[in-house]
Design an enzyme around this catalytic site. Structure first.
Site, PDB file in Angstrom:
ATOM      1  N   THR A 417     -30.455   3.936  85.354  1.00 54.59           N
ATOM      2  CA  THR A 417     -30.327   5.568  86.348  1.00 54.59           C
ATOM      3  C   THR A 417     -29.749   5.147  87.112  1.00 54.59           C
ATOM      4  O   THR A 417     -28.961   4.483  87.618  1.00 54.59           O
ATOM      5  CB  THR A 417     -31.725   5.189  85.758  1.00 54.59           C
ATOM      6  OG1 THR A 417     -32.658   4.352  84.737  1.00 54.59           O
ATOM      7  CG2 THR A 417     -32.680   6.176  86.671  1.00 54.59           C
ATOM      8  N   THR A 435     -30.343   9.193  83.835  1.00 56.62           N
ATOM      9  CA  THR A 435     -30.107   8.466  83.508  1.00 56.62           C
ATOM     10  C   THR A 435     -29.268   8.381  82.078  1.00 56.62           C
ATOM     11  O   THR A 435     -29.457   9.051  81.410  1.00 56.62           O
ATOM     12  CB  THR A 435     -31.218   7.903  83.024  1.00 56.62           C
ATOM     13  OG1 THR A 435     -31.679   5.887  82.457  1.00 56.62           O
ATOM     14  CG2 THR A 435     -32.415   8.201  81.955  1.00 56.62           C
ATOM     15  N   ASP A 459     -36.540   4.384  75.086  1.00 54.40           N
ATOM     16  CA  ASP A 459     -38.396   4.753  75.581  1.00 54.40           C
ATOM     17  C   ASP A 459     -39.558   5.086  74.999  1.00 54.40           C
ATOM     18  O   ASP A 459     -40.724   5.444  74.784  1.00 54.40           O
ATOM     19  CB  ASP A 459     -37.537   5.630  76.898  1.00 54.40           C
ATOM     20  CG  ASP A 459     -36.902   5.505  77.944  1.00 54.40           C
ATOM     21  OD1 ASP A 459     -37.286   4.217  77.977  1.00 54.40           O
ATOM     22  OD2 ASP A 459     -36.848   6.024  79.229  1.00 54.40           O
ATOM     23  N   SER A 489     -39.938   7.478  83.415  1.00 54.07           N
ATOM     24  CA  SER A 489     -40.561   7.435  84.493  1.00 54.07           C
ATOM     25  C   SER A 489     -40.406   7.936  85.509  1.00 54.07           C
ATOM     26  O   SER A 489     -40.085   7.779  86.587  1.00 54.07           O
ATOM     27  CB  SER A 489     -40.348   5.362  85.119  1.00 54.07           C
ATOM     28  OG  SER A 489     -41.168   5.253  83.520  1.00 54.07           O
ATOM     29  N   GLY A 513     -34.600   2.624  87.503  1.00 53.34           N
ATOM     30  CA  GLY A 513     -35.170   1.126  87.470  1.00 53.34           C
ATOM     31  C   GLY A 513     -36.504   1.477  86.676  1.00 53.34           C
ATOM     32  O   GLY A 513     -36.806   0.557  87.207  1.00 53.34           O
TER      33      GLY A 513
HETATM   34  N1  GLY Z   1     -34.407   5.539  80.933  1.00 51.11           N
HETATM   35  C1  GLY Z   1     -36.075   5.190  82.384  1.00 51.11           C
HETATM   36  C2  GLY Z   1     -36.615   6.165  82.041  1.00 51.11           C
HETATM   37  O1  GLY Z   1     -36.729   7.539  81.942  1.00 51.11           O
HETATM   38  O2  GLY Z   1     -37.515   5.600  82.630  1.00 51.11           O
END
Ligand code: GLY
Length: 617
Positions: A417, A435, A459, A489, A513
């Site tokens: 990301t 990301t 995810d 996130s 992260g």
């Molecule tokens: N792939 C990390 C996020 O979107 O939280």
């Protein structure tokens, strides 16, 4: 404002010793402290030596920051700069983000040559959508049930990318410069190449590329195109030049034909062929139907500021709003805690426990399932959560979370990301997080166009009851479904402050992260807003991470070893029942902050853990 009520000479000394113990040759993220001076009570009182800019971009790679600055210097606005930086990141951070992924962009517009009704803030959602094959049980029945890597490696891990649609939507609606101008730096970097830096070499030499192919030699042939471009025995060396002529072709097509090149044109055909060759048929309508969404930002007040955070399918905005609310709910007590003390760390950890428990139980794509945003962020609920924090001890896992009526993997791939923060001199700002999920996403590279496809399917709650690659346990509300977006996130955040009757951008912040995005963003916000720590230092401070499950509190070494009354911060927290692990933050924060000393200029910080640098004038 500063809160320390007694001199922290001992703590200061500990920080200096720990910082000087870092090897200057260690990879940027593991020598993660980057703390050049201690966060003492006097931070807010010192004359600032922080450089300031009238316009600036802070990305996690200096060349991407410079791509954005090039737009600002041509008279472009923060959106032009963010879009140019994002396309450049696709080239210079190909393991973090790119045109094969998705993202969230928070845009605050104060002034625009074509638009009226300003100021206005837009939360632009261009996260990936699940393709039409992805039914809720897709990963729990054969054949995917029997392939533990199905949601992270190869074609089944890939969701429909949104980055190109999102960036061009932002540019056309809120930018000011032509498409070919904004894409030019990325095309140049792809064609001419750029030197591999320490973070890039760390990823290619690390457990998720070199280690992955050692553990799974059979996958060498499957990901041959990936290895040809990104793991060719040269591109793991700091200073080696990485050219991406295939990706340059894709970027040139996008510059010429716009989003249709990607969603209904030659790049679509190439992506579909790449997925097909790896065993997955994705339909043309999965691509044609892709559209970014404008959402209303989540708004919360904190210390007389208006904090604009990202709503679901991000979980970041709700978690940030809840934690800030819990800090405000016991403000007089919280403000007596020393900076970086065991008490402050304990309170933050317990607040995160409540918020991440709610994340796990209640959050998902609101277009598919009800998400109780108002109940979770209501003042009554926040007061209840704050009131249940016990300052003497941590509690059993099941006692965390909202009382509404209604072991994770440690092999983290943390850098998939990228976040950038941009401001212009017109009063506009952009916080943009993008990301491809884990480092180098699915490792599938689109044949002929040389970019990596995401592995965002991980995810989703692909296997109920099991943690995903970030150790996150998520509810069945977050099961996959065609056209659904996985919970994220990513937390691009803009903080506005009323300055003598005029609301101005004060802080633009976000991180990479996985779930650490949320905790990293929050801690830089607290350092900046409560402790007046300048942007470049705030992003470098040692941090903690807790996500409720697993029940581990990760503390960076400089903070863990800092002395407090009765022991070190880590030992005191251990006595309160925390399972303390000393480890790296695995998160990179980029922040831009209005200078408290010159309200026409901005400070900027790119996290030293990932080796980025801001670019501004
Ligand atoms: N792939 C990390 C996020 O979107 O939280």
């Amino acid at each position: 404002m500063h809160l320390n009520k007694r001199p922290l000479a001992a703590l200061a000394a500990a920080f200096v010793i720990a910082a000087s113990g870092c090897s200057s040759t260690a990879p940027a993220r593991s020598a993660s402290r980057g703390v050049t001076s201690p966060p003492t009570a006097s931070v807010s009182q010192r004359p600032s030596i922080e450089p300031t800019y009238r316009h600036v971009v802070a990305a996690d790679h200096e060349l991407a920051s410079k791509a954005g600055l090039e737009m600002l210097e041509r008279g472009g606005n923060a959106v032009d700069a963010a879009v140019a930086s994002s396309f450049a990141l696709s080239v210079v951070r190909p393991y973090s983000c790119g045109i094969g992924g998705g993202g969230f962009m928070m845009i605050h517009l104060a002034k625009h040559p074509r638009l009226t009704g300003l100021p206005r803030t837009i939360a632009l959602d261009y996260r990936e959508f699940a393709p039409s094959w992805a039914t809720p049980d897709a990963f729990t029945k054969p054949p995917l049930r029997d392939d533990p890597l199905a949601s992270t490696e190869g074609a089944h891990a890939v969701a429909i990318p949104g980055t190109v649609a999102g960036l061009l939507y932002a540019l056309e609606n809120y930018g000011t410069l032509p498409r070919d101008v904004v894409l030019a730096p990325a095309i140049r970097l792809a064609e001419e190449g750029f030197p591999i830096d320490a973070d890039h070499a760390r990823v290619v030499n690390g457990k998720n590329v070199k280690g992955f192919f050692e553990r799974h030699p059979a996958y060498r042939a499957r990901f041959a195109e990936f290895r040809r471009i990104y793991d060719d025995g040269n591109t793991n060396r700091v200073g080696a030049i990485l050219k991406q002529p295939d990706q340059a072709k894709a970027l040139r097509l996008i510059a010429k034909d716009g989003a249709s090149a990607f969603y209904n044109g030659p790049i679509t055909d190439a992506i579909r062929a790449t997925l097909k060759a790896d065993g997955v048929a994705v339909t043309a309508s999965d691509f044609i139907n892709y559209a970014p969404k404008e959402l209303a930002p989540l708004e919360t007040r904190f210390r007389s500021r208006r904090v604009l955070t990202f709503p679901p399918p991000s979980s970041g905005g709700i978690v940030i709003s809840q934690v800030l609310g819990m800090i405000e709910a016991r403000k007089s007590e919280y403000d007596r805690f020393e900076y970086a003390s065991a008490d402050a760390t304990h309170y933050l950890t317990e607040a995160l426990g409540h918020a991440f428990a709610d994340r796990s139980r209640h959050l998902a794509d609101p277009a598919f399932v009800p998400v109780p945003v108002l109940a979770l962020t209501s003042a009554t609920n926040i007061r209840d959560l704050a009131g249940r924090i016990d300052m003497t001890r941590t509690q059993p896992a099941e006692s965390y979370g909202s009382r509404l009526t209604s072991a994770g993997a440690q092999e983290l791939r943390d850098a998939g990301t990228s976040h950038l923060s941009a401001v212009d001199s017109f009063g506009n700002a952009v916080a943009c997080t993008e990301t491809i999920n884990l480092e180098f996403g699915s490792m599938l590279v689109v044949k002929g166009y040389g970019f990596v496809l995401n592995n965002q399917m991980d995810d989703f709650t692909t296997r109920p009851g099991q943690a995903n690659a970030f150790g996150l346990r998520q509810d069945e509300r977050n099961l996959p479904a065609p056209g659904k977006q996985p919970l994220s996130s990513m937390s691009p955040t803009i903080v506005l402050l009323d300055d003598q009757g005029k609301e101005e951008v004060e802080l633009v912040v976000g991180a990479s992260g996985g779930p650490r995005i949320i905790t990293g963003t929050l801690q830089v916000m607290l350092d900046s807003i409560i402790h007046d720590i300048p942007a470049s230092r705030a992003v470098a401070q040692p941090r903690i991470h807790h996500q409720w499950m697993p029940r581990t509190l990760t503390i960076e070494a400089d903070l863990a070893g800092a002395p407090d009354v009765g022991g070190t911060v880590a030992s005191i927290l251990g006595k309160r029942g925390h399972d303390v692990k000393v480890g790296s933050s695995e998160c990179a924060v980029q922040a831009v902050r209005r200078s408290p000393r010159d309200r026409n200029r901005f400070e900027a910080g790119s996290d030293p853990r990932k080796g980025g640098k801001p670019a501004g004038q």
